[in-house]
Design a protein around this motif. Structure first.
Motif, short mmCIF file in Angstrom:
data_model
loop_
_atom_site.label_atom_id
_atom_site.label_comp_id
_atom_site.label_asym_id
_atom_site.label_seq_id
_atom_site.Cartn_x
_atom_site.Cartn_y
_atom_site.Cartn_z
N ILE A 253 22.35 59.99 61.81
CA ILE A 253 22.26 58.54 62.01
C ILE A 253 20.88 58.09 61.55
CG2 ILE A 253 22.41 56.64 63.64
CD1 ILE A 253 25.03 58.12 63.26
N GLY A 254 20.83 57.13 60.63
CA GLY A 254 19.58 56.71 60.03
C GLY A 254 19.02 55.43 60.64
N ALA A 255 18.29 54.71 59.83
CA ALA A 255 17.61 53.49 60.27
C ALA A 255 18.61 52.35 60.45
CB ALA A 255 16.55 53.10 59.25
N ILE A 256 18.15 51.31 61.14
CA ILE A 256 18.98 50.12 61.34
C ILE A 256 19.20 49.42 59.99
CG2 ILE A 256 19.08 47.82 62.37
CD1 ILE A 256 17.52 48.93 64.74
N VAL A 257 20.46 49.19 59.66
CA VAL A 257 20.82 48.50 58.43
C VAL A 257 21.12 47.04 58.70
CG1 VAL A 257 22.43 48.41 56.50
CG2 VAL A 257 21.74 50.62 57.42
N LEU A 258 21.89 46.78 59.74
CA LEU A 258 22.31 45.42 60.08
C LEU A 258 21.95 45.14 61.53
CD1 LEU A 258 24.04 42.86 59.21
CD2 LEU A 258 25.98 44.04 60.26
N GLU A 259 21.39 43.96 61.78
CA GLU A 259 21.04 43.57 63.15
C GLU A 259 21.38 42.11 63.36
OE1 GLU A 259 17.32 43.57 66.34
OE2 GLU A 259 17.00 44.25 64.26
N ALA A 260 22.08 41.83 64.45
CA ALA A 260 22.40 40.46 64.84
C ALA A 260 21.64 40.13 66.13
CB ALA A 260 23.90 40.29 65.06
N THR A 274 24.69 39.95 69.94
CA THR A 274 23.52 40.78 69.62
C THR A 274 23.95 42.24 69.53
OG1 THR A 274 21.99 39.26 70.72
CG2 THR A 274 21.24 41.54 70.39
N PHE A 275 23.64 42.89 68.40
CA PHE A 275 23.92 44.31 68.24
C PHE A 275 23.15 44.84 67.03
CE2 PHE A 275 26.89 42.37 65.31
CZ PHE A 275 26.96 43.26 64.24
N THR A 276 23.08 46.17 66.92
CA THR A 276 22.50 46.81 65.74
C THR A 276 23.52 47.79 65.17
OG1 THR A 276 21.51 48.57 67.08
CG2 THR A 276 20.13 46.64 66.60
N LEU A 277 23.42 48.04 63.87
CA LEU A 277 24.29 48.99 63.19
C LEU A 277 23.43 49.82 62.25
CD1 LEU A 277 27.13 50.04 62.46
CD2 LEU A 277 27.31 48.16 60.80
N GLY A 461 38.11 57.84 69.50
CA GLY A 461 38.08 59.03 68.67
C GLY A 461 37.15 58.95 67.48
N MET A 462 36.85 57.73 67.01
CA MET A 462 36.11 57.58 65.75
C MET A 462 34.71 57.01 65.90
SD MET A 462 37.91 58.75 63.29
CE MET A 462 37.01 58.01 61.93
N SER A 463 34.36 56.42 67.03
CA SER A 463 33.12 55.66 67.15
C SER A 463 31.95 56.50 67.64
CB SER A 463 33.32 54.47 68.10
OG SER A 463 34.42 53.68 67.70
N ASP A 464 30.78 56.22 67.08
CA ASP A 464 29.53 56.78 67.62
C ASP A 464 29.09 55.96 68.82
OD1 ASP A 464 28.75 58.92 65.60
OD2 ASP A 464 29.07 57.20 64.28
N ARG A 465 29.29 54.66 68.73
CA ARG A 465 29.10 53.75 69.87
C ARG A 465 30.24 52.74 69.86
NH1 ARG A 465 24.18 50.41 69.61
NH2 ARG A 465 24.48 50.52 67.34
N VAL A 466 30.47 52.12 71.01
CA VAL A 466 31.53 51.14 71.13
C VAL A 466 30.95 49.83 71.66
CG1 VAL A 466 33.74 50.54 72.21
CG2 VAL A 466 33.26 52.93 71.59
N GLY A 476 29.17 44.35 76.26
CA GLY A 476 28.44 45.59 76.50
C GLY A 476 28.63 46.57 75.36
N ILE A 477 27.72 47.52 75.25
CA ILE A 477 27.79 48.56 74.22
C ILE A 477 27.68 49.92 74.90
CG2 ILE A 477 26.72 49.53 72.15
CD1 ILE A 477 25.75 46.75 71.42
N LEU A 478 28.63 50.80 74.59
CA LEU A 478 28.71 52.11 75.23
C LEU A 478 28.43 53.20 74.20
CD1 LEU A 478 32.08 51.52 77.13
CD2 LEU A 478 29.78 51.39 78.12
#
Length: 496
Positions: A253-260, A274-277, A461-466, A476-478
């Motif tokens: 997992i690298g640096a933040i690419v997209l941030e809201a 608000t989130f980061t990707l 099954g597919m997410s690093d975070r939800v 919320g983010i899990l």
């Protein structure tokens, strides 16, 4: 036990290509018999033979123990066979009562229309299937589940003995799917036999009595639903152990690419998001229908531009006012409705692949067709798209392969961020595994992926975070380790 329908050793070929070989299948009164298999397994051909749309090459078909010779749509209807497809075949500009009348009344000759009696009958039929729909309502204004209920009401009015349902819940949220299941229970109580085709294997134990698996045009096995679980069904469908329907693997997992930051749009329900990707991350976006998941994708891609908050790409503030800007900034978007917005079915695979990246295959405003075909061929090979020719229309492909073409279109733009909305909706379990594997491979190459899905197993099954949406914002983010169905549902139900 008596049988409503018996298909024995059915075979059918098209121009030498085998569609069915020795398929046997039967339906009992008051039973839900699930019919499953990958795309191309032969389900549609078998249903067309039962409904009289095509003729079989060999085999026997019997209704109530009587051999059915020279079957046709009119004959099948007369015998009590009705089919309800994923896209209901109603006349959109006619009322519900008129649609029912066209199917159920003798319209030959000149007769006076008794409108009150027509509405009364329509209201009674709709009530029988649990629908509270105005008979005078225009069919085109009904929701998809309402249209399906009208189709079922028509089957009831025609005294159907067998009702075939082809992917009836593919586009339905959980609450409306439950209403459909209750309607199926009413049909069962009337001793109607149901043939239920679905890629959603998780719903079969809820409604099915038996299940028949088709593979490569052959009937592999018929089991009592209570005696088979999902992994076993998958093994029977694909002919091999499929231990990784969700082949998620750890990637850097690298640096933040997209941030809201507090993102919102007054033209949609999205507000204060608000989130980061990050690069290499698959961020799952969950939530109930109407929570704002697709609306957020539209805001990010400039379809309904944000007017509050901030959006940063690689740490730099940006304003995305249109899809063109989004593409230029490195965003790609595979929308939810594949046939309406993901691909253009009549156009070729090559044309669909290049649509979002025409500049890369054109010179002085003219398309270089050799370059276009080369671009499409490269992605078809990379993604493992099964096709007869790169010039074939997309409509000739299976659902899973159409989804690969939709992905190819946006991969051709070289995105740094890929938004995928319901990436495996309506495709079979084998194709789902392929699409999931592709998403993991893209993440491994450093792409940041926002994956929207209404299927919790896919999200988990597919997410690093939800990230869980509720009432237009992220509740919320899990992290992957703490995400469970219960926690996601609890966040989904949070009030604004």
């Amino acid at each position: 036990m008596s049988l409503l329908l018996r298909a024995e050793a059915i075979s059918k070929s098209y121009d030498g290509v085998r569609a069915l070989q020795g398929v046997s299948f039967d339906v009992r009164p008051g039973e839900v018999h699930a019919l499953v298999g990958e795309n191309g397994a032969g389900k549609s051909t078998l249903i067309k033979i039962i409904t009289g749309a095509v003729s079989m090459d060999s085999g026997t078909l019997a209704m109530d123990g009587v051999a059915l010779e020279n079957n046709s749509p009119a004959k099948a209807k007369q015998l009590g066979i009705a089919a309800i497809y994923q896209q209901p075949a109603l006349f959109p500009n006619l009322s519900v009562a008129e649609n029912l009348a066209l199917r159920l009344e003798d319209l030959s000759g000149w007769k006076k229309v008794h409108w009150n009696a027509r509405r009364k009958r329509a209201r009674a039929l709709l009530s029988e299937v649990g629908a509270t729909i105005d008979p005078d309502a225009e069919a085109g204004g009904l929701s998809m589940p309402q249209q399906q209920l009208v189709e079922i009401a028509c089957a009831v009015g025609a005294a159907a003995k067998i009702v075939i349902m082809d992917e009836p819940t593919a586009s339905l949220p959980a609450r409306e799917a439950e209403a459909l299941f209750q309607c199926i229970a009413r049909l069962r109580a009337r001793s109607v036999g149901i043939v239920y085709i679905s890629h959603r294997l998780e719903e079969l134990p809820r409604i099915a009595d038996r299940v028949t698996v088709l593979r490569d045009g052959c009937s592999i096995e018929t089991r009592n639903m209570a005696d088979v679980d999902r992994p076993e069904l998958i093994r029977l469908m694909v002919g091999r152990e499929l231990s990784a329907v969700f082949p998620k693997r750890e990637v850097p997992i690298g640096a933040i690419v997209l941030e809201a930051r507090g993102l919102g749009s007054r033209h949609s329900i999205v507000h204060n998001v608000t989130f980061t990707l990050r690069a290499g991350e698959i961020l799952g976006l969950a939530g109930l229908v109407g929570s704002g998941r697709t609306e957020l994708a539209n805001v990010l891609f400039g379809l309904t531009p944000a007017d509050t908050g901030e959006l940063l790409l690689h740490g730099i503030l940006c304003s995305i006012r249109s899809p063109r800007q989004a593409i230029e900034l490195g965003l790609g978007y595979v929308p939810e409705d594949r046939t309406q917005h993901g691909v253009i079915p009549p156009m070729s695979i090559a044309q669909n692949t290049s649509l979002a990246a025409l500049r890369s295959v054109s010179h002085a405003g003219l398309i270089d067709f050799t370059a276009e075909r080369g671009l499409a061929s490269g992605f078809a090979q990379t993604l493992g798209t099964k096709l007869s020719s790169i010039l074939a229309p997309v409509s000739s492909l299976s659902g899973g392969n159409q989804q690969k073409v939709a992905l190819s279109r946006w991969l051709a733009t070289g995105p740094k961020v890929l938004i995928v909305d319901e990436p495996t909706q309506g495709i079979d379990v084998g194709a789902k595994a392929e699409v999931h594997r592709l998403l993991v491979d893209l993440a491994a190459k450093g792409m940041a992926i926002l994956m929207i899905s209404s299927e919790l197993p896919e999200i988990l099954g597919m997410s690093d975070r939800v990230a869980v949406m509720s009432h237009g914002t992220i509740a919320g983010i899990l992290n992957r380790s703490e995400a469970t169905q219960d926690r996601i549902l609890a966040l989904s139900l949070e009030t604004a």
